[in-house]
Design a protein around this motif. Sequence first.
Motif, PDB file in Angstrom:
ATOM      1  N   LEU A 110       0.826  -1.209   0.000  1.00  0.00           N
ATOM      2  CA  LEU A 110       0.000   0.000   0.000  1.00  0.00           C
ATOM      3  C   LEU A 110       0.859   1.257   0.000  1.00  0.00           C
ATOM      4  O   LEU A 110       0.546   2.242  -0.691  1.00  0.00           O
ATOM      5  CB  LEU A 110      -0.928  -0.016   1.209  1.00  0.00           C
ATOM      6  CG  LEU A 110      -1.987   1.081   1.271  1.00  0.00           C
ATOM      7  CD1 LEU A 110      -2.838   1.071   0.010  1.00  0.00           C
ATOM      8  CD2 LEU A 110      -2.869   0.899   2.491  1.00  0.00           C
ATOM      9  N   ILE A 113       2.063   1.837  -3.440  1.00  0.00           N
ATOM     10  CA  ILE A 113       1.016   2.429  -4.276  1.00  0.00           C
ATOM     11  C   ILE A 113       0.901   3.929  -4.013  1.00  0.00           C
ATOM     12  O   ILE A 113       0.803   4.730  -4.950  1.00  0.00           O
ATOM     13  CB  ILE A 113      -0.331   1.721  -4.015  1.00  0.00           C
ATOM     14  CG1 ILE A 113      -0.285   0.280  -4.526  1.00  0.00           C
ATOM     15  CG2 ILE A 113      -1.479   2.474  -4.675  1.00  0.00           C
ATOM     16  CD1 ILE A 113      -1.514  -0.542  -4.174  1.00  0.00           C
ATOM     17  N   CYS A 114       0.942   4.315  -2.740  1.00  0.00           N
ATOM     18  CA  CYS A 114       0.748   5.728  -2.388  1.00  0.00           C
ATOM     19  C   CYS A 114       1.954   6.576  -2.760  1.00  0.00           C
ATOM     20  O   CYS A 114       1.812   7.644  -3.373  1.00  0.00           O
ATOM     21  CB  CYS A 114       0.465   5.849  -0.898  1.00  0.00           C
ATOM     22  SG  CYS A 114      -1.062   5.055  -0.360  1.00  0.00           S
ATOM     23  N   LEU A 120      -4.642   1.739  -7.830  1.00  0.00           N
ATOM     24  CA  LEU A 120      -5.018   0.704  -6.873  1.00  0.00           C
ATOM     25  C   LEU A 120      -5.150  -0.656  -7.556  1.00  0.00           C
ATOM     26  O   LEU A 120      -4.972  -1.696  -6.917  1.00  0.00           O
ATOM     27  CB  LEU A 120      -6.332   1.079  -6.195  1.00  0.00           C
ATOM     28  CG  LEU A 120      -6.290   2.339  -5.316  1.00  0.00           C
ATOM     29  CD1 LEU A 120      -7.684   2.700  -4.849  1.00  0.00           C
ATOM     30  CD2 LEU A 120      -5.371   2.138  -4.131  1.00  0.00           C
ATOM     31  N   ARG A 144      -8.120  -5.975  -5.081  1.00  0.00           N
ATOM     32  CA  ARG A 144      -8.235  -4.519  -5.180  1.00  0.00           C
ATOM     33  C   ARG A 144      -9.287  -3.997  -4.202  1.00  0.00           C
ATOM     34  O   ARG A 144      -9.106  -2.929  -3.594  1.00  0.00           O
ATOM     35  CB  ARG A 144      -8.607  -4.141  -6.615  1.00  0.00           C
ATOM     36  CG  ARG A 144      -8.881  -2.644  -6.789  1.00  0.00           C
ATOM     37  CD  ARG A 144      -9.258  -2.315  -8.204  1.00  0.00           C
ATOM     38  NE  ARG A 144      -9.558  -0.901  -8.364  1.00  0.00           N
ATOM     39  CZ  ARG A 144      -9.846  -0.320  -9.533  1.00  0.00           C
ATOM     40  NH1 ARG A 144      -9.858  -1.039 -10.633  1.00  0.00           N
ATOM     41  NH2 ARG A 144     -10.095   0.960  -9.600  1.00  0.00           N
ATOM     42  N   ILE A 147      -7.767  -3.686  -0.756  1.00  0.00           N
ATOM     43  CA  ILE A 147      -6.879  -2.522  -0.687  1.00  0.00           C
ATOM     44  C   ILE A 147      -7.697  -1.240  -0.591  1.00  0.00           C
ATOM     45  O   ILE A 147      -7.412  -0.347   0.225  1.00  0.00           O
ATOM     46  CB  ILE A 147      -5.961  -2.473  -1.917  1.00  0.00           C
ATOM     47  CG1 ILE A 147      -4.946  -3.627  -1.889  1.00  0.00           C
ATOM     48  CG2 ILE A 147      -5.230  -1.139  -2.005  1.00  0.00           C
ATOM     49  CD1 ILE A 147      -3.896  -3.516  -0.815  1.00  0.00           C
ATOM     50  N   THR A 148      -8.750  -1.141  -1.390  1.00  0.00           N
ATOM     51  CA  THR A 148      -9.542   0.084  -1.464  1.00  0.00           C
ATOM     52  C   THR A 148     -10.402   0.318  -0.230  1.00  0.00           C
ATOM     53  O   THR A 148     -10.433   1.428   0.310  1.00  0.00           O
ATOM     54  CB  THR A 148     -10.441   0.046  -2.716  1.00  0.00           C
ATOM     55  OG1 THR A 148      -9.631  -0.139  -3.876  1.00  0.00           O
ATOM     56  CG2 THR A 148     -11.231   1.342  -2.853  1.00  0.00           C
ATOM     57  N   LEU A 152      -6.400   0.750   2.672  1.00  0.00           N
ATOM     58  CA  LEU A 152      -6.141   2.180   2.466  1.00  0.00           C
ATOM     59  C   LEU A 152      -6.743   3.041   3.577  1.00  0.00           C
ATOM     60  O   LEU A 152      -6.043   3.872   4.163  1.00  0.00           O
ATOM     61  CB  LEU A 152      -6.663   2.613   1.093  1.00  0.00           C
ATOM     62  CG  LEU A 152      -6.493   4.094   0.739  1.00  0.00           C
ATOM     63  CD1 LEU A 152      -5.027   4.477   0.710  1.00  0.00           C
ATOM     64  CD2 LEU A 152      -7.144   4.402  -0.614  1.00  0.00           C
ATOM     65  N   ARG A 589      -7.455   6.608 -14.045  1.00  0.00           N
ATOM     66  CA  ARG A 589      -8.081   6.572 -12.723  1.00  0.00           C
ATOM     67  C   ARG A 589      -9.003   7.767 -12.536  1.00  0.00           C
ATOM     68  O   ARG A 589      -9.081   8.350 -11.465  1.00  0.00           O
ATOM     69  CB  ARG A 589      -6.994   6.565 -11.645  1.00  0.00           C
ATOM     70  CG  ARG A 589      -6.228   5.257 -11.591  1.00  0.00           C
ATOM     71  CD  ARG A 589      -5.096   5.353 -10.602  1.00  0.00           C
ATOM     72  NE  ARG A 589      -3.970   6.086 -11.140  1.00  0.00           N
ATOM     73  CZ  ARG A 589      -2.865   6.367 -10.459  1.00  0.00           C
ATOM     74  NH1 ARG A 589      -2.759   5.999  -9.221  1.00  0.00           N
ATOM     75  NH2 ARG A 589      -1.872   7.016 -11.035  1.00  0.00           N
ATOM     76  N   HIS A 596     -11.069   8.708  -1.773  1.00  0.00           N
ATOM     77  CA  HIS A 596      -9.839   7.988  -2.104  1.00  0.00           C
ATOM     78  C   HIS A 596      -8.770   8.939  -2.621  1.00  0.00           C
ATOM     79  O   HIS A 596      -7.574   8.757  -2.343  1.00  0.00           O
ATOM     80  CB  HIS A 596     -10.127   6.902  -3.144  1.00  0.00           C
ATOM     81  CG  HIS A 596     -10.945   5.761  -2.593  1.00  0.00           C
ATOM     82  ND1 HIS A 596     -11.690   4.920  -3.394  1.00  0.00           N
ATOM     83  CD2 HIS A 596     -11.136   5.348  -1.312  1.00  0.00           C
ATOM     84  CE1 HIS A 596     -12.305   4.031  -2.635  1.00  0.00           C
ATOM     85  NE2 HIS A 596     -11.985   4.271  -1.371  1.00  0.00           N
ATOM     86  N   LEU A 600      -5.164   9.206  -0.843  1.00  0.00           N
ATOM     87  CA  LEU A 600      -3.952   8.928  -1.620  1.00  0.00           C
ATOM     88  C   LEU A 600      -3.016  10.134  -1.657  1.00  0.00           C
ATOM     89  O   LEU A 600      -1.799   9.988  -1.534  1.00  0.00           O
ATOM     90  CB  LEU A 600      -4.327   8.500  -3.041  1.00  0.00           C
ATOM     91  CG  LEU A 600      -4.947   7.109  -3.176  1.00  0.00           C
ATOM     92  CD1 LEU A 600      -5.497   6.897  -4.578  1.00  0.00           C
ATOM     93  CD2 LEU A 600      -3.913   6.031  -2.853  1.00  0.00           C
TER      94      LEU A 600
END
Length: 623
Positions: A110, A113-114, A120, A144, A147-148, A152, A589, A596, A600
């Motif tokens: 994570l 990703i950030c 994501l 996913r 994670i979402t 997150l 995205r 989100h 992020l």
Amino acid sequence: MPPSTLQSHYSNLKLHKSDVWTHFGFRTKEGSKDYDKSYAVCKICTARVKYSGNTTNLRTHVSRHHSDVASNANFKTKRGDPSQRTIEEVNFSKLPATSTRATKITQSVLVFICKDMRPLSVVENKGFRNMIKTLEPRYTVPSRQHITDIALPKLYQEVKATVLDSLSSAETVALTCDAWTSRATESYVTVTAHHITDQWNLQSHVLQTRAMHDSHTGEHIAALLTDAVAEWGLNAKDLVVVTDNAPNMALAARLAGITHIQCFAHSLNLASQKALKIQSVVRLLGRIRRVTAFFRRSTTASNQLKQKQRLLQLPAHRVITDIITRWNSSYDMIERFLEQQPAICAALLSAEVRKSEKEIFTLSESDITCAEEVVRALKPMKDATLVMSEESMPTLSIIAPLHAKLVMGAQESVDDTPTVRDIKTAIAEDLGKRYVNERETLWMASTVDPRFKDLPFLSETDKQVEEENATEEAHHPHIKDNFDSIPRPPLKRQRTSCALVDLLGATFASTSDNTAPKSEHDVAAAEIKRYRDETPLPLTGNPLSWWKDHEQEYPQLSKVARSFLCIPGTSVSAERVFSSAGDIVNAQRSVLRADHVDQLVFLCRFHVFPSVFSTLCDCCCYF
């Protein structure tokens, strides 16, 4: 002895013995019913194999002489305890999702990703999953949706708690605020916070990036600021907000009851834009754009430019085409054109370019001279913009001396050409009308910055007024309340008796006996005077480091410095979020939910994730 007459020792032993005994047995000793366990006999080829209490030799014999049997055999150790796992099961069984290692790997994914602004959906990509499988075959990559919806928000709450704790210890917090529009045509407003820690480190955080569907009126932005202040526990703090010079931002700050400072970088941009609208400069920019656009459009011309750069030993830089709304891009375009002008002229005159292009536009000698004059006249504005873009050092204290220098430098000279004279006039007129209401705040910030404390840009009268203001600020009630919290060196014990005092004490009273107790104002004034007598810090020095070393010497004034030096002179920190957000909310995205996006961007701009990496490193060596 034929295989059928061999006695299998395997059937006479207890469980947890190897399946290799399916193919081996023991002979009985002559004249006895006991087994001869010094050698095992292969049931396949009747060969004798040395037996030493383990099955290593037996396995080797089967693998070497009966490979077909070995390939089909499954020599697993039989277990009496079903809960005991084999080495293979330990090494290759899947990690439970709730295990420490799996949890930390998920957090690390994570953070990847950030920080790297990845989508994501990267956890669903085949390449990513293959990489994770290679690094840790036992780990199952979460979906996913996990994670979402779970990972997150959890990480966001953990980091938010860290930021809240950091802000709670600050007395003065400075905010920056700016609005931007994503590629999905969604409007957002970003708020950042800045304060100085107990160790005199400048701390910056992105607090929030919230969608704003209402019109950007002062009332709506004020409501957003008020909500942000309440959410982050800043109601009891001394707040200052830095925004651009738009009227709606100034109104929002006033309605929210927050002191407002104009972004100096935006002021520089407005003044420079005025200079770029001079007719001779507009004509010059149009001609240079025509040349740069030609090189960006023609592959032949671009290739010839590269060849001429190598031939003339010029930097292999591409030509720049400016963005009209950013004045510094116009400056960069002119500067790059002058740098590459010999290669550009050579490329335009080459036979290859003239063969493929009918109309080739070039600049005259007077145009080149005008370009050099424009760069020379605007260079102080460019340098000032770069200085004010610094985020790790205090910048509010730089505005007053820099503003005075730019206005003074914009005065006309007898050697100025008409173009330079017009540029200077435009800059002086625009900058001269700004910061009239904020000058006392700017002067105070410069006063507590040891680099500018002498205030050479002020008249003697203004210096005296500012010294009185600094004295009043130093013994302000909220400064006095914190005075006792500053550690001070212990006082030396005075001698209770002295022969000289006994003899002459009545005739010669000590100085302290004749001195009346000093008021708080007198103490603050004396502190200001001692501070003024200090040698100024070099411009390359760090004022925060200086105050860290001198905090005990100036306990009251250091509180004032901490309150003013945390205020940024620009809203650059909020504007830089746009770049990060542009990579997060891109074409792939564009359907990201607003919450989100907020999470992020917040995590992307956070610098350290100690709770993630420290524990992950601790458990990396355990399998």
